[in-house]
Design a protein around this motif. Structure first.
Motif, PDB file in Angstrom:
ATOM      1  N   PHE A  74       0.825  -1.193   0.000  1.00  8.29           N
ATOM      2  CA  PHE A  74       0.000   0.000   0.000  1.00  8.29           C
ATOM      3  C   PHE A  74       0.874   1.264   0.000  1.00  8.29           C
ATOM      4  N   ALA A  75       2.170   1.080  -0.191  1.00 11.96           N
ATOM      5  CA  ALA A  75       3.103   2.204  -0.112  1.00 11.96           C
ATOM      6  C   ALA A  75       2.978   3.104  -1.331  1.00 11.96           C
ATOM      7  N   ILE A  76       3.158   4.405  -1.113  1.00 12.91           N
ATOM      8  CA  ILE A  76       3.165   5.364  -2.207  1.00 12.91           C
ATOM      9  C   ILE A  76       4.595   5.837  -2.435  1.00 12.91           C
ATOM     10  N   LYS A  77       4.862   6.290  -3.633  1.00 13.58           N
ATOM     11  CA  LYS A  77       6.205   6.729  -3.978  1.00 13.58           C
ATOM     12  C   LYS A  77       6.510   8.085  -3.349  1.00 13.58           C
ATOM     13  N   LYS A  78       7.788   8.329  -3.138  1.00  7.88           N
ATOM     14  CA  LYS A  78       8.232   9.569  -2.517  1.00  7.88           C
ATOM     15  C   LYS A  78       7.820  10.775  -3.361  1.00  7.88           C
ATOM     16  N   GLY A  79       7.272  11.780  -2.691  1.00 10.83           N
ATOM     17  CA  GLY A  79       6.873  13.003  -3.383  1.00 10.83           C
ATOM     18  C   GLY A  79       5.505  12.946  -4.026  1.00 10.83           C
ATOM     19  N   CYS A  80       4.769  11.856  -3.820  1.00 15.80           N
ATOM     20  CA  CYS A  80       3.468  11.699  -4.467  1.00 15.80           C
ATOM     21  C   CYS A  80       2.286  11.950  -3.532  1.00 15.80           C
ATOM     22  N   PHE A  81       2.559  12.212  -2.250  1.00 12.90           N
ATOM     23  CA  PHE A  81       1.441  12.365  -1.304  1.00 12.90           C
ATOM     24  C   PHE A  81       0.571  13.568  -1.644  1.00 12.90           C
ATOM     25  N   LEU A  82       1.183  14.749  -1.813  1.00 14.62           N
ATOM     26  CA  LEU A  82       0.399  15.953  -2.090  1.00 14.62           C
ATOM     27  C   LEU A  82      -0.332  15.872  -3.441  1.00 14.62           C
ATOM     28  N   PRO A  83       0.315  15.386  -4.505  1.00 17.81           N
ATOM     29  CA  PRO A  83      -0.437  15.213  -5.761  1.00 17.81           C
ATOM     30  C   PRO A  83      -1.587  14.217  -5.624  1.00 17.81           C
ATOM     31  N   LEU A  84      -1.382  13.149  -4.818  1.00 20.13           N
ATOM     32  CA  LEU A  84      -2.473  12.200  -4.574  1.00 20.13           C
ATOM     33  C   LEU A  84      -3.636  12.881  -3.864  1.00 20.13           C
ATOM     34  N   LEU A  85      -3.307  13.737  -2.889  1.00 21.86           N
ATOM     35  CA  LEU A  85      -4.338  14.460  -2.154  1.00 21.86           C
ATOM     36  C   LEU A  85      -5.082  15.423  -3.071  1.00 21.86           C
ATOM     37  N   ALA A  86      -4.322  16.147  -3.901  1.00 21.08           N
ATOM     38  CA  ALA A  86      -4.953  17.084  -4.836  1.00 21.08           C
ATOM     39  C   ALA A  86      -5.844  16.347  -5.824  1.00 21.08           C
ATOM     40  N   ARG A  87      -5.380  15.188  -6.301  1.00 20.46           N
ATOM     41  CA  ARG A  87      -6.186  14.390  -7.222  1.00 20.46           C
ATOM     42  C   ARG A  87      -7.473  13.928  -6.550  1.00 20.46           C
ATOM     43  N   ALA A  88      -7.363  13.550  -5.264  1.00 19.60           N
ATOM     44  CA  ALA A  88      -8.529  13.066  -4.527  1.00 19.60           C
ATOM     45  C   ALA A  88      -9.563  14.175  -4.331  1.00 19.60           C
ATOM     46  N   VAL A  89      -9.105  15.372  -3.963  1.00 20.46           N
ATOM     47  CA  VAL A  89     -10.018  16.499  -3.753  1.00 20.46           C
ATOM     48  C   VAL A  89     -10.717  16.867  -5.066  1.00 20.46           C
ATOM     49  N   GLY A 175     -11.302  17.342 -14.818  1.00 20.40           N
ATOM     50  CA  GLY A 175     -10.161  17.752 -15.632  1.00 20.40           C
ATOM     51  C   GLY A 175      -8.917  17.981 -14.796  1.00 20.40           C
ATOM     52  N   LEU A 176      -9.088  18.596 -13.625  1.00 21.77           N
ATOM     53  CA  LEU A 176      -7.962  18.799 -12.727  1.00 21.77           C
ATOM     54  C   LEU A 176      -7.450  17.459 -12.196  1.00 21.77           C
ATOM     55  N   ALA A 177      -8.380  16.550 -11.901  1.00 15.19           N
ATOM     56  CA  ALA A 177      -7.988  15.219 -11.428  1.00 15.19           C
ATOM     57  C   ALA A 177      -7.188  14.478 -12.489  1.00 15.19           C
ATOM     58  N   TYR A 178      -7.619  14.556 -13.763  1.00 18.01           N
ATOM     59  CA  TYR A 178      -6.886  13.905 -14.847  1.00 18.01           C
ATOM     60  C   TYR A 178      -5.465  14.448 -14.944  1.00 18.01           C
ATOM     61  N   THR A 179      -5.330  15.747 -14.735  1.00 24.90           N
ATOM     62  CA  THR A 179      -4.006  16.366 -14.814  1.00 24.90           C
ATOM     63  C   THR A 179      -3.074  15.801 -13.745  1.00 24.90           C
ATOM     64  N   PHE A 180      -3.588  15.654 -12.529  1.00 13.68           N
ATOM     65  CA  PHE A 180      -2.756  15.079 -11.465  1.00 13.68           C
ATOM     66  C   PHE A 180      -2.510  13.591 -11.676  1.00 13.68           C
ATOM     67  N   VAL A 181      -3.454  12.894 -12.308  1.00 16.24           N
ATOM     68  CA  VAL A 181      -3.215  11.481 -12.632  1.00 16.24           C
ATOM     69  C   VAL A 181      -2.045  11.367 -13.600  1.00 16.24           C
ATOM     70  N   ARG A 182      -2.004  12.257 -14.583  1.00  8.39           N
ATOM     71  CA  ARG A 182      -0.892  12.264 -15.533  1.00  8.39           C
ATOM     72  C   ARG A 182       0.416  12.581 -14.827  1.00  8.39           C
ATOM     73  N   TYR A 183       0.365  13.510 -13.878  1.00  2.00           N
ATOM     74  CA  TYR A 183       1.559  13.864 -13.115  1.00  2.00           C
ATOM     75  C   TYR A 183       2.055  12.656 -12.304  1.00  2.00           C
ATOM     76  N   LEU A 184       1.130  11.985 -11.639  1.00  2.00           N
ATOM     77  CA  LEU A 184       1.487  10.817 -10.826  1.00  2.00           C
ATOM     78  C   LEU A 184       1.992   9.675 -11.699  1.00  2.00           C
ATOM     79  N   GLY A 185       1.384   9.524 -12.877  1.00  2.00           N
ATOM     80  CA  GLY A 185       1.862   8.498 -13.796  1.00  2.00           C
ATOM     81  C   GLY A 185       3.286   8.761 -14.236  1.00  2.00           C
ATOM     82  N   GLY A 186       3.612  10.035 -14.428  1.00  2.00           N
ATOM     83  CA  GLY A 186       4.984  10.394 -14.778  1.00  2.00           C
ATOM     84  C   GLY A 186       5.972  10.090 -13.673  1.00  2.00           C
ATOM     85  N   LYS A 187       5.487  10.087 -12.438  1.00  2.00           N
ATOM     86  CA  LYS A 187       6.325   9.740 -11.290  1.00  2.00           C
ATOM     87  C   LYS A 187       6.422   8.237 -11.072  1.00  2.00           C
ATOM     88  N   GLY A 188       5.673   7.475 -11.881  1.00  2.00           N
ATOM     89  CA  GLY A 188       5.710   6.018 -11.754  1.00  2.00           C
ATOM     90  C   GLY A 188       4.779   5.449 -10.708  1.00  2.00           C
TER      91      GLY A 188
END
Length: 299
Positions: A74-89, A175-188
């Motif tokens: 269930f671990a998340i990658k380093k630096g992905c917490f805030l983008p995950l939160l933004a995507r969730a909101v 649309g904002l959520a999709y943008t953060f999904v793309r960002y998170l995908g780029g982070k792996g």
């Protein structure tokens, strides 16, 4: 050797075509099940929007949880917490806005307004991902908004304008959520992680409002809401699989088939026949999407 080389090239090209075909099939399945989700949400009756959103999110959370249990991480990658939160909101705003529009508009109109999300992502990608859009991209964004006006039909009658405006707000959140999904995908980051944390957050976010405004449900309403959550989960997995088979520029346009599916369900189940002004809006937005698709393919 020369013939073998040519045969190998043809096989590879054929395999690429097969993958694109599978990608198209999966994205059509995604559109189909998202449209079914809208139908089940409407069939669940006159229940509070937050109560409906709770069921949809909870089912998706359980589905993603089961996948993560199998992966044992269930671990998340380093630096992905805030983008995950933004995507969730942003995703939570998107779901609530979409569900509210479904309850107060024609299913086809609500579905089309939700399809403004890709155009909002062009705007957000400029600020968040630093992706520069050319004048053609901005022109298509403007045309899509212009088409949306035919569906929204803004007036001084707030009872008619508010549901459409909330639907547009839902598309903005998506649309904002999709943008953060793309960002998170780029982070792996893994797709199952993104879906799980979003679903858990959105479930927790709507839970207080759902409890405060909770209405008793019949067995049929519970079944319809569970089916809505299940349909949404299948649609999400189909969409993820589609983009693993082929790039978005080749298959994303087929996602607009959801509008056609929704229009069919609206006529069959709710006797909803959109007026000619809405059809103009449909034509403008879908045409803008098609132009965007062909420009991306040419590029």
């Amino acid at each position: 050797m020369r013939m073998e080389s040519q045969l190998s090239s043809e096989q590879l090209n054929g395999g690429g075509k097969d993958k694109r075909a599978l990608g198209v099939l999966c994205i059509l399945l995604s559109a189909f099940f998202f449209s079914l989700m809208s139908v089940f949400v409407r069939l669940s009756g006159d229940l509070p929007t937050f109560q409906k959103a709770l069921f949809r999110n909870a089912v998706a959370a359980v589905t993603a949880f089961c996948l993560l249990v199998r992966s044992r991480s269930f671990a998340i990658k380093k630096g992905c917490f805030l983008p995950l939160l933004a995507r969730a909101v942003a995703g939570t705003v998107g779901i609530i806005g979409n569900f509210y529009a479904i309850d107060h508009m024609y299913v086809s109109d609500a579905s089309l307004l939700n399809k403004l999300a890709p155009f909002f992502s062009v705007i957000f990608s400029f600020f968040i991902l630093k992706e520069k859009a050319n004048w053609k991209d901005w022109l298509l964004v403007f045309i899509a908004f212009f088409g949306a006006l035919f569906v929204v039909k803004p007036s001084f009658d707030l009872s008619k304008s508010i549901p459409a405006l909330v639907g547009v707000l839902g598309a903005l959140g998506a649309g904002l959520a999709y943008t953060f999904v793309r960002y998170l995908g780029g982070k792996g980051e893994r797709a199952s992680i993104i879906v799980f944390y979003f679903s858990v957050f959105s479930t927790a976010a709507v839970l207080p409002m759902a409890i405060a405004d909770f209405q008793p449900m019949t067995a049929a309403q519970v079944v319809f809401l569970l089916l809505a959550g299940l349909a949404a989960s299948v649609a999400q997995f189909a969409l993820t699989t589609a983009y693993s088979f082929a790039p978005a520029k080749e298959i994303s346009v087929y996602d607009y088939s959801q509008v056609l599916f929704a229009a069919i369900w609206g006529v069959l189940f709710f006797s909803e026949l959109p007026d000619w002004i809405s059809f103009i809006g449909y034509a403008i937005i879908i045409s803008a999407a098609l132009v965007k698709y062909f420009l991306g393919k040419k590029k």
